[in-house]
Scaffold this motif. Structure first.
Motif, PDB file in Angstrom:
ATOM      1  N   GLN A  16       0.840  -1.196   0.000  1.00 59.31           N
ATOM      2  CA  GLN A  16       0.000   0.000   0.000  1.00 59.31           C
ATOM      3  C   GLN A  16       0.873   1.244   0.000  1.00 59.31           C
ATOM      4  OE1 GLN A  16      -2.449  -0.664   3.561  1.00 59.31           O
ATOM      5  NE2 GLN A  16      -4.178  -0.753   2.150  1.00 59.31           N
ATOM      6  N   PHE A  17       0.242   2.364  -0.253  1.00 56.25           N
ATOM      7  CA  PHE A  17       0.924   3.645  -0.065  1.00 56.25           C
ATOM      8  C   PHE A  17       0.233   4.376   1.075  1.00 56.25           C
ATOM      9  CE2 PHE A  17       2.899   2.971  -4.104  1.00 56.25           C
ATOM     10  CZ  PHE A  17       4.088   3.693  -4.013  1.00 56.25           C
ATOM     11  N   ALA A  18       1.024   4.835   2.022  1.00 55.32           N
ATOM     12  CA  ALA A  18       0.458   5.726   3.030  1.00 55.32           C
ATOM     13  C   ALA A  18       0.512   7.123   2.433  1.00 55.32           C
ATOM     14  CB  ALA A  18       1.296   5.677   4.302  1.00 55.32           C
ATOM     15  N   LEU A  19      -0.610   7.809   2.452  1.00 55.66           N
ATOM     16  CA  LEU A  19      -0.639   9.187   1.962  1.00 55.66           C
ATOM     17  C   LEU A  19      -0.906  10.062   3.179  1.00 55.66           C
ATOM     18  CD1 LEU A  19      -0.264  10.571  -0.743  1.00 55.66           C
ATOM     19  CD2 LEU A  19      -2.738  10.683  -0.958  1.00 55.66           C
ATOM     20  N   VAL A  20       0.144  10.726   3.614  1.00 55.43           N
ATOM     21  CA  VAL A  20       0.071  11.456   4.873  1.00 55.43           C
ATOM     22  C   VAL A  20      -0.064  12.948   4.576  1.00 55.43           C
ATOM     23  CG1 VAL A  20       1.192  11.833   7.108  1.00 55.43           C
ATOM     24  CG2 VAL A  20       1.627   9.713   5.826  1.00 55.43           C
ATOM     25  N   GLU A  21      -1.179  13.520   4.999  1.00 50.21           N
ATOM     26  CA  GLU A  21      -1.333  14.965   4.816  1.00 50.21           C
ATOM     27  C   GLU A  21      -0.725  15.663   6.023  1.00 50.21           C
ATOM     28  OE1 GLU A  21      -4.440  18.400   3.495  1.00 50.21           O
ATOM     29  OE2 GLU A  21      -5.281  16.453   4.041  1.00 50.21           O
ATOM     30  N   VAL A  22       0.104  16.660   5.752  1.00 47.25           N
ATOM     31  CA  VAL A  22       0.780  17.338   6.862  1.00 47.25           C
ATOM     32  C   VAL A  22       0.559  18.841   6.769  1.00 47.25           C
ATOM     33  CG1 VAL A  22       2.598  15.588   7.049  1.00 47.25           C
ATOM     34  CG2 VAL A  22       2.954  17.563   5.568  1.00 47.25           C
ATOM     35  N   ASP A  23       0.731  19.467   7.913  1.00 54.64           N
ATOM     36  CA  ASP A  23       0.746  20.923   7.945  1.00 54.64           C
ATOM     37  C   ASP A  23       2.187  21.310   8.231  1.00 54.64           C
ATOM     38  OD1 ASP A  23       0.711  23.593   8.680  1.00 54.64           O
ATOM     39  OD2 ASP A  23      -1.363  23.463   9.391  1.00 54.64           O
ATOM     40  N   THR A  24       2.851  21.865   7.211  1.00 52.17           N
ATOM     41  CA  THR A  24       4.290  22.102   7.362  1.00 52.17           C
ATOM     42  C   THR A  24       4.584  23.240   8.343  1.00 52.17           C
ATOM     43  OG1 THR A  24       4.141  23.447   5.386  1.00 52.17           O
ATOM     44  CG2 THR A  24       4.995  21.231   5.108  1.00 52.17           C
TER      45      THR A  24
END
Ligand code: ADP
Length: 419
Positions: free
Chosen positions: A328-336
């Protein structure tokens, strides 16, 4: 919600990865690849490709010439190789036709019984044929591979642009009239879309050299190619005049620049290859950086509200060292700005085929991929899809890796897959 995609059996995946590696290994032995393009047919693209290749060979370079004009291969005719056929190289590969000591040639024409044989190629067949010409032909060490593609921006130039990898540039051929010039704009847009730098524009059939007095007569308006090059900030490589000997040589299979080395047109070809042989320092730096694009030099692109999506290949909850084998691919949304994780999605990737994952991750909104290992070509495909690549991550869960990344203390080792 996460879509289910069919997964390829492991054996198929490793077969594909093997092929990918073979292609990459072949391409790495070639210094520069020059894809010769034109907006439309009949502007002399194949003639220019053949004579550019020959001029580079005459300048002492080791050159390959690949004709991927699958529907109308004209290189064998232009070079007098119409009777030649491809054979095995003794190591499981294909031996190219050796025209001179420095020039090897491969064309789909060498596979046809008769040049008049119609061949119906559908999209995937074209892709596979071109892949085989690049991967299975024993090109050896080359300074240049010149690739003659059909006119326009269809399947063939696209397949080549995706496969040849770093060290590739386009040469665009046009004639001086405005109508041809408009087609060139499309070729340039195509190059921008596939991140292929344009080494320059050649204006062919530019004026006629009178066979009696040697004076130049401008039959069509001339200078259109140069004007466009200036307008689009692209190098102008020169004007090749109309020369009846070019038609004659082409019809009789005599490489023109070889047979008529003293002609104005041959000299124009010799001048056109100058910037290719001796690129200006800024062009050289550009092409060197394209070749060594191992780690990102630009800052990852961040969306307006400082959100960014980071993709990580995972297997068993941990980063997977070979991104093509991941579950799988983890798609991690971040707030930089806040240096925090907003959300993590786990997505099932589509079947692993060259170019598919980069495109798919681009569609998922990924801005950057953090991976254990990745080959050079895959890296450039991600870059083309506006996804920056960081390789050499040695382990951890996606959350651990992303947290370290945000805090700028992510440790990276060797690229375990950089063949
Ligand atoms: P394309 O690949 O763009 O379709 P070709 O290279 O097959 O075009 O050339 C088309 C025709 O134009 C051929 O007969 C070729 O000999 C001729 N030709 C190309 N360039 C010149 C030139 N500079 N002077 C004279 N004839 C040319």
């Amino acid at each position: 919600m996460n879509q289910k995609h069919p997964q390829l059996p492991m054996a198929d995946q490793s077969q594909q990865e093997m092929e990918e590696l073979e292609l990459q290994t072949r391409m790495e032995r070639i210094g520069q690849k020059l894809l010769v393009l034109s907006g439309k047919g009949g502007v002399g693209k194949s003639t220019v490709a053949a004579n550019l290749a020959m001029s580079l060979a005459l300048a002492g370079k080791k050159v390959g010439l690949l004709d991927v004009d699958l529907h109308g291969p004209s290189i064998p005719g232009i070079l007098g190789l119409g009777e030649k056929r491809l054979g095995p190289d003794g190591t499981g590969g294909i031996e190219p036709v050796q025209l001179t000591e420095n020039l090897k040639v491969v064309s789909v024409g060498f596979l046809l019984d008769s040049p008049k044989d119609p061949v119906i190629w559908r999209g995937p067949m074209k892709f596979n044929a071109i892949r085989q010409f690049l991967k299975d032909v024993n090109w050896g060490e080359l300074d240049f591979l010149v690739i003659d593609s059909p006119p326009g921006t269809g399947d063939e130039p696209l397949a080549v642009a995706q496969m040849i990898g770093p060290g590739s540039q386009a040469v665009i051929v046009t004639t001086p009239q405005d109508v041809a010039i408009n087609d060139v704009r499309r070729s340039i847009t195509f190059c921008h879309k596939v991140s292929l730098p344009v080494v320059g524009i050649i204006e062919n059939m530019s004026g006629l050299i009178c066979p009696d007095c040697g004076k130049r007569v401008d039959l069509f308006k001339s200078g259109g190619g140069e004007k466009l090059a200036e307008e689009m900030d692209i190098a102008f490589l020169g004007r090749i005049p109309l020369d009846p000997q070019i038609v004659h040589s082409g019809d009789h299979g005599r490489p023109f620049v070889h047979a008529f080395a003293e002609s104005n047109a041959a000299k124009a070809f010799a001048e056109a290859i100058e910037p290719i042989l001796n690129p200006s320092p800024s062009k050289k730096a550009e092409s060197d950086s394209q070749k060594s694009e191992k780690t990102p030099t630009k800052k990852p692109s961040v969306t307006e509200n400082s959100k960014m999506k980071i993709a990580i290949p995972v297997a068993g909850g941990q980063i997977c060292m070979h991104f093509g084998h991941c579950e799988q691919f983890a798609l991690v949304e971040v707030d930089t700005e806040a240096k925090s994780i907003v959300s993590t999605d786990y997505l099932n990737p589509p079947a692993h085929e060259p170019g598919v994952l980069p495109r798919w991750l681009h569609e998922q909104g990924a801005n950057i991929i953090l991976a254990g290992g990745m080959g050079q070509r895959a890296q450039s495909l991600f870059t083309q899809n506006e996804i920056q690549v960081v390789v050499g991550i040695t382990g951890g869960t996606p959350e651990e890796i992303v947290t370290a990344f945000l805090n700028e203390n992510l440790e990276t080792g060797d690229n375990v897959c950089d063949h």
